[in-house]
Design a protein around this motif. Structure first.
Motif, PDB file in Angstrom:
ATOM      1  N   ASN A 207       0.801  -1.224   0.000  1.00  0.00           N
ATOM      2  CA  ASN A 207       0.000   0.000   0.000  1.00  0.00           C
ATOM      3  C   ASN A 207       0.832   1.272   0.000  1.00  0.00           C
ATOM      4  OD1 ASN A 207      -2.519  -1.434   0.230  1.00  0.00           O
ATOM      5  ND2 ASN A 207      -2.026  -1.786   2.375  1.00  0.00           N
ATOM      6  N   PHE A 208       2.150   1.132  -0.071  1.00  0.00           N
ATOM      7  CA  PHE A 208       3.030   2.298   0.020  1.00  0.00           C
ATOM      8  C   PHE A 208       4.076   2.207  -1.080  1.00  0.00           C
ATOM      9  CE2 PHE A 208       6.288   5.103   1.538  1.00  0.00           C
ATOM     10  CZ  PHE A 208       5.632   6.061   2.305  1.00  0.00           C
ATOM     11  N   ALA A 209       4.192   3.253  -1.896  1.00  0.00           N
ATOM     12  CA  ALA A 209       5.123   3.259  -3.026  1.00  0.00           C
ATOM     13  C   ALA A 209       6.300   4.184  -2.729  1.00  0.00           C
ATOM     14  CB  ALA A 209       4.424   3.703  -4.301  1.00  0.00           C
ATOM     15  N   LEU A 210       7.488   3.641  -2.717  1.00  0.00           N
ATOM     16  CA  LEU A 210       8.678   4.467  -2.591  1.00  0.00           C
ATOM     17  C   LEU A 210       8.803   5.360  -3.823  1.00  0.00           C
ATOM     18  CD1 LEU A 210      11.142   1.743  -1.275  1.00  0.00           C
ATOM     19  CD2 LEU A 210      10.057   3.561   0.056  1.00  0.00           C
ATOM     20  N   GLY A 211       9.025   6.653  -3.610  1.00  0.00           N
ATOM     21  CA  GLY A 211       9.124   7.591  -4.712  1.00  0.00           C
ATOM     22  C   GLY A 211       7.816   8.266  -5.066  1.00  0.00           C
ATOM     23  N   ALA A 212       6.716   7.864  -4.418  1.00  0.00           N
ATOM     24  CA  ALA A 212       5.438   8.514  -4.687  1.00  0.00           C
ATOM     25  C   ALA A 212       5.392   9.886  -4.011  1.00  0.00           C
ATOM     26  CB  ALA A 212       4.279   7.647  -4.210  1.00  0.00           C
ATOM     27  N   THR A 213       4.527  10.756  -4.521  1.00  0.00           N
ATOM     28  CA  THR A 213       4.444  12.110  -3.985  1.00  0.00           C
ATOM     29  C   THR A 213       3.868  12.113  -2.573  1.00  0.00           C
ATOM     30  OG1 THR A 213       2.276  12.377  -5.016  1.00  0.00           O
ATOM     31  CG2 THR A 213       4.184  13.188  -6.238  1.00  0.00           C
ATOM     32  N   ILE A 214       4.295  13.112  -1.819  1.00  0.00           N
ATOM     33  CA  ILE A 214       3.766  13.349  -0.480  1.00  0.00           C
ATOM     34  C   ILE A 214       2.915  14.609  -0.530  1.00  0.00           C
ATOM     35  CG2 ILE A 214       4.317  13.807   1.933  1.00  0.00           C
ATOM     36  CD1 ILE A 214       7.020  12.490   1.488  1.00  0.00           C
ATOM     37  N   GLU A 215       1.653  14.479  -0.239  1.00  0.00           N
ATOM     38  CA  GLU A 215       0.746  15.620  -0.180  1.00  0.00           C
ATOM     39  C   GLU A 215      -0.259  15.393   0.929  1.00  0.00           C
ATOM     40  OE1 GLU A 215      -1.167  16.476  -3.861  1.00  0.00           O
ATOM     41  OE2 GLU A 215       0.667  17.129  -4.866  1.00  0.00           O
ATOM     42  N   PRO A 216      -0.699  16.474   1.574  1.00  0.00           N
ATOM     43  CA  PRO A 216      -0.303  17.880   1.355  1.00  0.00           C
ATOM     44  C   PRO A 216       1.059  18.176   1.974  1.00  0.00           C
ATOM     45  CG  PRO A 216      -1.883  17.727   3.142  1.00  0.00           C
ATOM     46  CD  PRO A 216      -1.760  16.336   2.586  1.00  0.00           C
ATOM     47  N   VAL A 217       1.602  19.331   1.636  1.00  0.00           N
ATOM     48  CA  VAL A 217       2.849  19.797   2.229  1.00  0.00           C
ATOM     49  C   VAL A 217       2.561  21.026   3.091  1.00  0.00           C
ATOM     50  CG1 VAL A 217       4.284  18.901   0.359  1.00  0.00           C
ATOM     51  CG2 VAL A 217       3.425  21.254   0.237  1.00  0.00           C
ATOM     52  N   SER A 218       3.483  21.316   3.989  1.00  0.00           N
ATOM     53  CA  SER A 218       3.322  22.464   4.885  1.00  0.00           C
ATOM     54  C   SER A 218       3.443  23.773   4.112  1.00  0.00           C
ATOM     55  CB  SER A 218       4.381  22.408   5.981  1.00  0.00           C
ATOM     56  OG  SER A 218       4.304  21.200   6.705  1.00  0.00           O
ATOM     57  N   ARG A 219       2.782  24.797   4.632  1.00  0.00           N
ATOM     58  CA  ARG A 219       2.865  26.143   4.053  1.00  0.00           C
ATOM     59  C   ARG A 219       3.076  27.152   5.162  1.00  0.00           C
ATOM     60  NH1 ARG A 219       1.661  25.835  -1.244  1.00  0.00           N
ATOM     61  NH2 ARG A 219       0.402  24.061  -1.955  1.00  0.00           N
ATOM     62  N   SER A 220       3.733  28.240   4.806  1.00  0.00           N
ATOM     63  CA  SER A 220       4.086  29.264   5.780  1.00  0.00           C
ATOM     64  C   SER A 220       2.857  29.798   6.506  1.00  0.00           C
ATOM     65  CB  SER A 220       4.819  30.410   5.077  1.00  0.00           C
ATOM     66  OG  SER A 220       5.114  31.454   5.976  1.00  0.00           O
ATOM     67  N   SER A 221       2.929  29.775   7.847  1.00  0.00           N
ATOM     68  CA  SER A 221       1.876  30.303   8.722  1.00  0.00           C
ATOM     69  C   SER A 221       0.541  29.594   8.531  1.00  0.00           C
ATOM     70  CB  SER A 221       1.703  31.818   8.501  1.00  0.00           C
ATOM     71  OG  SER A 221       2.907  32.505   8.759  1.00  0.00           O
ATOM     72  N   GLN A 222       0.567  28.395   7.951  1.00  0.00           N
ATOM     73  CA  GLN A 222      -0.654  27.621   7.757  1.00  0.00           C
ATOM     74  C   GLN A 222      -0.486  26.247   8.401  1.00  0.00           C
ATOM     75  OE1 GLN A 222      -2.204  27.714   3.710  1.00  0.00           O
ATOM     76  NE2 GLN A 222      -1.254  29.697   3.313  1.00  0.00           N
ATOM     77  N   GLU A 223      -1.393  25.329   8.092  1.00  0.00           N
ATOM     78  CA  GLU A 223      -1.344  23.992   8.655  1.00  0.00           C
ATOM     79  C   GLU A 223      -0.019  23.324   8.330  1.00  0.00           C
ATOM     80  OE1 GLU A 223      -2.449  21.386  11.063  1.00  0.00           O
ATOM     81  OE2 GLU A 223      -4.278  22.353  10.335  1.00  0.00           O
ATOM     82  N   GLN A 224       0.541  22.634   9.311  1.00  0.00           N
ATOM     83  CA  GLN A 224       1.799  21.933   9.129  1.00  0.00           C
ATOM     84  C   GLN A 224       1.528  20.436   8.995  1.00  0.00           C
ATOM     85  OE1 GLN A 224       4.914  24.003   9.083  1.00  0.00           O
ATOM     86  NE2 GLN A 224       3.048  25.166   8.636  1.00  0.00           N
ATOM     87  N   TYR A 225       2.299  19.776   8.135  1.00  0.00           N
ATOM     88  CA  TYR A 225       2.164  18.353   7.891  1.00  0.00           C
ATOM     89  C   TYR A 225       3.515  17.678   8.064  1.00  0.00           C
ATOM     90  CZ  TYR A 225      -2.321  19.700   5.917  1.00  0.00           C
ATOM     91  OH  TYR A 225      -3.567  20.217   5.737  1.00  0.00           O
ATOM     92  N   PHE A 226       3.497  16.459   8.593  1.00  0.00           N
ATOM     93  CA  PHE A 226       4.753  15.764   8.843  1.00  0.00           C
ATOM     94  C   PHE A 226       4.625  14.286   8.513  1.00  0.00           C
ATOM     95  CE2 PHE A 226       2.412  15.228  12.799  1.00  0.00           C
ATOM     96  CZ  PHE A 226       2.726  13.922  13.204  1.00  0.00           C
ATOM     97  N   ILE A 227       5.773  13.662   8.291  1.00  0.00           N
ATOM     98  CA  ILE A 227       5.855  12.212   8.173  1.00  0.00           C
ATOM     99  C   ILE A 227       6.702  11.700   9.323  1.00  0.00           C
ATOM    100  CG2 ILE A 227       5.537  12.089   5.666  1.00  0.00           C
ATOM    101  CD1 ILE A 227       8.602  11.825   5.397  1.00  0.00           C
ATOM    102  N   SER A 228       6.420  10.488   9.750  1.00  0.00           N
ATOM    103  CA  SER A 228       7.254   9.819  10.744  1.00  0.00           C
ATOM    104  C   SER A 228       8.193   8.861  10.028  1.00  0.00           C
ATOM    105  CB  SER A 228       6.386   9.045  11.744  1.00  0.00           C
ATOM    106  OG  SER A 228       5.589   9.927  12.512  1.00  0.00           O
ATOM    107  N   VAL A 229       9.458   8.900  10.392  1.00  0.00           N
ATOM    108  CA  VAL A 229      10.455   8.010   9.812  1.00  0.00           C
ATOM    109  C   VAL A 229      11.088   7.217  10.952  1.00  0.00           C
ATOM    110  CG1 VAL A 229      12.574   7.821   8.464  1.00  0.00           C
ATOM    111  CG2 VAL A 229      10.914   9.636   7.940  1.00  0.00           C
ATOM    112  N   ASN A 230      10.913   5.907  10.920  1.00  0.00           N
ATOM    113  CA  ASN A 230      11.442   5.010  11.946  1.00  0.00           C
ATOM    114  C   ASN A 230      12.307   3.953  11.273  1.00  0.00           C
ATOM    115  OD1 ASN A 230       9.422   5.649  14.439  1.00  0.00           O
ATOM    116  ND2 ASN A 230       8.290   5.643  12.512  1.00  0.00           N
TER     117      ASN A 230
END
Length: 359
Positions: A207-230
């Motif tokens: 269900n997860f493709a390496l190299g696929a796009t990550i969306e949404p992305v964070s924007r200045s002074s707006q909602e922040q988005y993150f990924i966890s890397v373990n």
């Protein structure tokens, strides 16, 4: 040339050599791999995802893995951590990819996307990494936010596994932010690559493709988005597992490495810019992180937070002794931020590249 912004446990001496990868022609490489798709999914963002037989993935073209039996899940877990947001802000974790809205890979297949501590034994590391789309990335450059785990004693022959997000038009053909992994067993002299473009990494998640796009992305002074890397070691077989907190992606088999099959001796968090125009004038315009200086802090600068390591105690802990490094501090900066001396550390990093400070 490469520019690094790295925070790691006790300064370690080979970060300036940590990359030697060149651009790859995706179409030619994929034709050479010749892995037949059992199903093809066209994502709404334009990506093409091929679902290939899990036992015919490119990892098993590696000579060391000819007799390798797939381990479908780790025999140990990284462990649970509490997500903490800098400055009591709000942020959302990204847990799925756009292409999965257009279909699923069948069972038994995996998706392929077209397009520090010195002297310790580390068995794992993690962070929550703020996702941005760095502005002004040049066609021959790339920009990343990532985590590194390293071993080996030579700056020319180190072993490394890496994961995070990347904008790399030379590899992906566009300027989107994409999830990536990388590895090497000889300082990128003869081994290693991005994602599944060479044999080595064994993917187990359909269900997860390496190299696929990550969306949404964070924007200045707006909602922040993150990924966890373990990333963590299975000590029973030397495999290094990758998960995103929600998805267990797969593993780097221990057979690929000499030193890393036992432990890492350096952990690094930060970002990187590669460009032919580093350390010269005019400097590249490629930015790092959000493109803002680290001192802009939350909702403006890129960050790693919830930094954790696992050592031989098998306990998850945040690194007690930390150092910062930026090899072009007029172009990119770091800031290791704590509310109090012993409170949770956050690493902010980034910068605009060429500017009046970085001509």
């Amino acid at each position: 040339m490469r520019s690094f912004l790295i925070m790691f446990v006790i300064l370690f001496g080979f970060y300036n050599e940590a990359y030697g990868k060149g651009s790859l022609d995706i179409d030619m490489k994929l034709k050479a791999l010749n892995k037949p798709a059992l199903k093809t999914i066209k994502s709404q963002d334009g990506d093409i995802i091929d679902c290939i037989d899990i036992y015919k993935q490119h990892a098993f073209d590696h000579p060391a893995l000819r007799n390798h039996k797939i381990q479908m899940k780790p025999s140990v877990e990284f462990g649970e951590t509490e997500t903490k947001i800098p400055n009591n802000g709000s942020a959302q974790q990204i847990t799925s990819q756009i292409w999965s809205k257009s279909g699923d890979c069948p069972d038994g297949t995996i998706p392929e996307a077209f397009i520090v501590a010195l002297g310790y034994n580390f068995l794992g590391a993690r962070s929550d990494l703020n996702v941005w789309n760095p502005p002004r990335v040049q066609p021959n450059d790339y920009s990343t936010g990532q985590i590194w785990l390293l071993a080996g004693v030579s700056s020319d022959n180190f072993e490394s596994i890496e994961a995070g997000w990347m904008v790399n038009p030379g590899v992906f053909g566009d300027y989107r932010t994409r999830f990536f992994i990388s590895w090497t067993s000889d300082g990128y002299q003869n081994t290693g690559c991005i994602n599944l473009l060479c044999s080595g990494f064994v993917q187990t998640n359909k269900n997860f493709a390496l190299g696929a796009t990550i969306e949404p992305v964070s924007r200045s002074s707006q909602e922040q988005y993150f990924i966890s890397v373990n990333v963590f070691l299975d000590p029973n077989n030397g495999n290094w597992w990758l998960n995103t907190g929600i998805n267990v992606i797969g593993y780097w088999p221990g057979e690929l490495f000499s030193s890393l099959k036992h432990s890492a001796i350096a952990v690094q968090w930060g970002g990187e810019v590669y460009s032919p125009n580093m350390l010269q004038k005019p400097h590249t315009e490629t930015s790092m992180g959000s493109g803002q200086w680290a001192d802009y802090l939350y909702a403006e600068a890129c960050y790693h937070t919830n930094l954790r390591i696992k050592d031989n105690s098998l306990q998850i802990k945040y690194p007690k002794y930390l150092n910062e490094y930026a090899d072009e501090s007029d172009c990119y900066t770091t800031r290791l931020y704590r509310k109090t001396y012993m409170s949770e550390p956050y690493l902010y990093f980034g910068g605009p590249g060429r500017s009046r400070f970085c001509p």
